[in-house]
Design a protein around this motif. Sequence first.
Motif, PDB file in Angstrom:
ATOM      1  N   GLY A   1      72.136  28.789  81.584  1.00  0.00           N
ATOM      2  CA  GLY A   1      71.163  28.805  82.907  1.00  0.00           C
ATOM      3  C   GLY A   1      70.011  28.007  83.207  1.00  0.00           C
ATOM      4  O   GLY A   1      69.449  27.727  84.018  1.00  0.00           O
TER       5      GLY A   1
ATOM      6  N   CYS B   1      68.897  35.008  77.217  1.00  0.00           N
ATOM      7  CA  CYS B   1      68.498  36.184  78.045  1.00  0.00           C
ATOM      8  C   CYS B   1      68.044  37.235  77.999  1.00  0.00           C
ATOM      9  O   CYS B   1      68.787  37.682  76.975  1.00  0.00           O
TER      10      CYS B   1
ATOM     11  N   THR C   1      69.199  39.086  85.273  1.00  0.00           N
ATOM     12  CA  THR C   1      68.460  39.241  86.819  1.00  0.00           C
ATOM     13  C   THR C   1      68.010  37.554  86.476  1.00  0.00           C
ATOM     14  O   THR C   1      67.850  36.914  84.953  1.00  0.00           O
ATOM     15  N   SER C   2      66.940  36.730  87.092  1.00  0.00           N
ATOM     16  CA  SER C   2      66.667  35.329  86.841  1.00  0.00           C
ATOM     17  C   SER C   2      65.105  35.955  86.380  1.00  0.00           C
ATOM     18  O   SER C   2      64.336  35.254  85.593  1.00  0.00           O
TER      19      SER C   2
ATOM     20  N   ASN D   1      64.418  34.471  83.146  1.00  0.00           N
ATOM     21  CA  ASN D   1      65.275  34.568  82.637  1.00  0.00           C
ATOM     22  C   ASN D   1      65.577  33.112  82.763  1.00  0.00           C
ATOM     23  O   ASN D   1      65.517  32.515  84.192  1.00  0.00           O
TER      24      ASN D   1
END
Length: 326
Positions: free
Chosen positions: A287, A300, A318-319, A36
């Motif tokens: 982001g 995302c 979450t990333s 993401n």
Amino acid sequence: MTKLSFFYFSLLFTGLIPFFLHAQNNSGYTFKTSGNPIFRHKYTADPAALVYKDKMYIYAGHDECPAPDNYYRMNEWLVFSSSDMETWTEHAVPLRTSDFEWAKGDAWASQVIERNGKFYWYVTVEHKKGGKSIGVAVADSPIGPFKDARGSALITNDMTQETKISWDDIDPTVFIDTDGQAYLIWGNTQCYMMKLKENMIEGDGPIIPVNLPRYTEAPWIHKHKNLYYLSYASEFPEKIAYATSKNIEGPWEYRGILNELSGNSNTNHQAIVEFKGKWYFIYHNGGADVNGGSFRRSVCIDYLYYNRDGSIKRIQMTSEGVKPIK
Ligand code: FUB
């Protein structure tokens, strides 16, 4: 080719890559996402997902506001597709506000649905006569080309009187129930619902206010095990909350917060779909890079899980994002 001309050729070629990536029309641009936000070559906002045949399609508005300015500069919508949630293709720009002759601009939130082999795209735009309005475009394929299905707005500001603001008619979500009845739900500050005729381009009955606590905008309707879920952006900056009902016309029971504030973006705008046996929560944050934020947003994807009682577990943003489907 001499060494010098090869050097100049390479310089030109590598210099052109970012140009191509940011060009208006990335038709057929295929890439693997690495978590993401999933799309990083363009700012993308207000995701709506459609599962059709073997693929998930994500339709998003294109945030085009240059840093450091801060306003919604949005003139077109984009479409991406994937069959495994890792490799994505961006298709030719399928729809612009200029495709609606009666619209002035503002490619705000939208959703696409399929009926009888046709794809209907409900969009928010600013009407030339003033006020946000909802239009509908139609295509024979999920990637378009789409064209205005009516030649006029489906919903205009004067059709809803619950609030005095001119931007209450935004953010359409659309749903076709198992009995074939289609519904359009939308609204800012006040949520509204209207039945659609089978042709999907005309209302069928009155506009009914839907009362949801701390409702801001971005409704999304889905059904799971005979329960209807109406998720929506709540308060401002926005969290995503949700309500459930056994009847699509309500009453709706508030079930709590689904997703927390999404970092440095005031808005959070979600879509919820099942794809190949898993449920996905698709939203935007700010982001993608240091210029990201409320007016340069990025889509995302994270997983969504139900509890046994039908409630939904709080989303964990979450990333890493979601895993590729094997
Ligand atoms: O993108 C413009 C507006 O911001 C959308 O219509 C809302 O849902 C919010 O995300």
